[in-house]
Structure formats: structure tokens, C-alpha cells
Design an enzyme around this catalytic site. Structure first.
Site, PDB file in Angstrom:
ATOM      1  N   LEU A  45      22.850  32.790  12.651  1.00 23.49           N
ATOM      2  CA  LEU A  45      24.050  33.227  11.803  1.00 23.49           C
ATOM      3  C   LEU A  45      24.323  34.639  12.335  1.00 23.49           C
ATOM      4  CD1 LEU A  45      23.078  32.718   8.067  1.00 23.49           C
ATOM      5  CD2 LEU A  45      24.452  31.352   9.661  1.00 23.49           C
ATOM      6  N   ASP A  46      25.880  34.843  12.617  1.00 22.27           N
ATOM      7  CA  ASP A  46      26.186  36.057  13.103  1.00 22.27           C
ATOM      8  C   ASP A  46      25.711  37.210  12.155  1.00 22.27           C
ATOM      9  OD1 ASP A  46      27.726  34.790  15.016  1.00 22.27           O
ATOM     10  OD2 ASP A  46      29.519  34.758  13.582  1.00 22.27           O
ATOM     11  N   LYS A  47      25.589  38.276  12.843  1.00 23.22           N
ATOM     12  CA  LYS A  47      25.213  39.580  11.836  1.00 23.22           C
ATOM     13  C   LYS A  47      25.610  39.914  10.530  1.00 23.22           C
ATOM     14  CE  LYS A  47      24.698  44.631  12.407  1.00 23.22           C
ATOM     15  NZ  LYS A  47      25.037  45.894  12.864  1.00 23.22           N
TER      16      LYS A  47
ATOM     17  N   THR B  34      27.422  37.498   8.740  1.00 20.29           N
ATOM     18  CA  THR B  34      27.321  36.327   8.256  1.00 20.29           C
ATOM     19  C   THR B  34      25.925  36.245   7.289  1.00 20.29           C
ATOM     20  OG1 THR B  34      28.800  35.066   9.821  1.00 20.29           O
ATOM     21  CG2 THR B  34      27.474  33.811   7.980  1.00 20.29           C
TER      22      THR B  34
ATOM     23  N   ARG C 289      35.602  30.749  11.637  1.00 20.53           N
ATOM     24  CA  ARG C 289      36.397  32.037  11.953  1.00 20.53           C
ATOM     25  C   ARG C 289      37.493  31.417  12.632  1.00 20.53           C
ATOM     26  NH1 ARG C 289      32.095  36.354  14.280  1.00 20.53           N
ATOM     27  NH2 ARG C 289      33.958  37.438  14.134  1.00 20.53           N
TER      28      ARG C 289
END
Length: 294
Positions: free
Chosen positions: A134-136, A138, A235
Site C-alpha cells: 500500500l502506498d505510504k 494509503t 489514483r
């Protein structure tokens, strides 16, 4: 100020920066002590972990500080909580602001490093393996494997084993359609920004299904189901829809009203790699998403 069992909770009453605010409300501590509390990831603003000294605070926000004694206890994890653990897998709920894995700048304040320390308390030879990321910025449900064999099994059969990946997204503007599907071929440019191509096979196929949960003229809360799991897929697709994810400057957002990216991994459902049992894990939609889209 109020007390929880393991933390101090403060309400923000005027615009300021995070370090200034902490120095004021924790005036009995030295500047260096307060700075180290921030750096260690002991501070959360509303529903995300924050380490930036100059992070802007607005009236009405809640700042939570994990007490030092608790932060030093072996069992306390920073910016995350364990939802499930067995001999093969660990499933966590990650806060926005916590890295999934190490970067050149940050090695220790990551989900992977903390879980590695967690399993090594049981036995020094134990390890943790990254299955997906997961992105930082998110938040939400994320799974790790406890052996290379289980990691490979999950990654090689990901499409078959994972039955549901549902995200909540707070996006800009009022989405008119109640539901729909976005399909494109996603590519990466030289600046490492992903973008959509409508030309068949011009990139990796990406499919996102969306459903509107609630909206107002300024913001919409969408439930998103991923049919594919491409880098930055949601996104990019929200930008394509004309309603970028709140706080996502990289993909077209012009405002950041919640102080974080408006993206949350709400549900992860999969067949267990050893038992084949169908499992489902859920992390509640952040309160800020619900409040802004009412």
C-alpha cells in the site's frame, strides 16, 4: 487534554504547526524529547500517523500521542495494528503515513521492519515477506507472509486466491454516476507517473469498478473494487473520471482538506494459502472521509 489507556489526546483550537503545538501542550518536556516523539512515529493527527515537524494543524483536529512507556513496550506497533496472525500470514490495518517497506531515507519506521521485529521475538530466525504493498499515504488492510514459500504461493496465484479488494476513496467534486466501470491500459512515463492509454494492449490492462456511497457538491465517497491491481491504478482512474483522489497532487488534486491521501483499503478477502479457507478482513472507512462527503 484527555487520557486513553496508552496515549494522550489533545484537541487543536487554532491554526499552527505540529511541532509548535506539541511543544506547547507538552511544555514539561524538552524540545529534543518532543522532537524524538514525533520522529519515532508516536504522533497521530485524526486518523493518520504524522512525523513532519511543520505539518499544518487546523481547529477541530485531534492529536494523539502514544505514551513513551507504551511505545517502548515490545508489543506496541506504531502506525498499525494486527488484525490476524497465524503460522503462515499476518494481516494488518496500516495507518496513512506509515511506509509498507523501507526506502533509502527510512529503514525502521515501516510496517515490514516492525513486523520483522515482532516475529523475531518468538524466534530469532523468523522472518516476514512482502506480498503486496500500500502506498505510504494509503491506509487499510494489508497482508504479509511468514515464509518465502507462502509468499510465492500468494503472489503466483494472487488473481485466483484474492476474491475481493475493496477500497474507499474520497474524491474531489460530486460524482454524478451512481456506479460504473473504468477500463484502460496503464503505462509509466519517464517521470515515474502512471497514465492511461485507451489503445488496446498499450500498457497493462487496468479495470476498476466504482459505486457512489454519498456525496455533496464538493466531495464524493466512492467504493471501489479492483479487478486488476496495477501501480497507482485507482489514483489514475479517478483522475480519468475527472474526480481526483483528495490530497493526490500527483494525479490532479488541487486541495488537501483531510491532511492525507483520500484512499483506504477497506476489505481484503482471500483463500488462505495453506487451508484454502475463505477469509475476509475489514478496516473501517476513516471518519474524515465520511464527514467531508456528507
Amino acid at each position: 487534554m484527555s487520557y486513553k489507556d496508552k496515549s494522550l489526546v489533545f484537541q487543536v483550537e487554532e491554526e499552527t504547526e505540529l511541532l509548535k503545538f506539541l511543544l506547547k501542550v507538552m511544555s514539561s518536556r524538552s524540545r529534543n524529547s518532543v522532537k524524538s516523539i514525533l520522529t519515532r512515529g508516536q504522533v497521530s493527527v485524526d486518523d493518520h500517523m504524522e512525523t513532519k515537524h511543520n505539518y499544518p494543524l487546523r481547529p477541530g483536529q485531534t492529536v494523539t500521542v502514544l505514551k513513551n512507556k507504551e511505545a517502548k513496550k515490545e508489543s506496541v506497533l506504531t502506525g498499525m495494528s494486527i488484525l490476524y496472525e497465524d503460522k503462515d500470514i499476518i494481516v494488518i490495518n496500516k495507518e496513512a503515513g506509515l511506509l509498507s517497506i523501507a526506502t533509502e531515507k527510512e529503514k525502521k519506521l515501516t510496517a515490514h521492519h516492525q513486523l520483522m521485529e515482532h516475529v523475531r521475538r518468538e524466534h530469532p530466525a523468523n522472518r516476514i515477506f512482502v506480498v503486496h504493498r500500500l502506498d505510504k499515504d494509503t491506509s487499510g488492510v494489508m497482508m504479509f507472509a511468514k515464509s518465502e514459500n507462502i509468499k510465492r504461493k500468494l503472489q503466483n496465484s494472487w488473481k485466483d486466491m484474492v476474491k475481493e479488494r475493496t477500497y474507499a476513496a474520497l474524491v474531489e467534486g460530486e460524482v454524478q454516476r451512481k456506479q460504473g466501470t473504468l477500463k484502460s491500459w496503464i503505462k509509466e512515463n519517464k517521470a515515474h507517473v502512471m497514465y492511461s492509454s485507451s489503445r488496446k494492449n498499450d500498457g497493462q490492462l487496468a479495470i476498476t469498478h466504482f459505486k457512489k456511497i454519498q456525496s455533496n457538491p464538493n466531495f464524493s465517497l466512492l467504493e471501489l473494487q479492483l479487478e486488476t491491481g496495477r501501480k497507482n491504478q485507482i489514483r489514475v482512474h479517478m483522475q480519468d473520471l475527472g474526480h481526483p483522489v483528495v490530497g493526490d497532487k500527483k494525479y490532479g488534486s488541487t486541495q488537501n482538506v483531510i491532511g492525507r491521501l483520500g484512499l483506504h483499503a477497506q476489505i481484503l478477502s482471500f483463500h488462505h494459502p495453506r487451508t484454502n479457507q475463505l477469509m475476509l478482513f475489514r478496516a473501517d472507512v476513516p471518519k474524515s472521509f465520511l464527514a467531508k462527503s456528507k
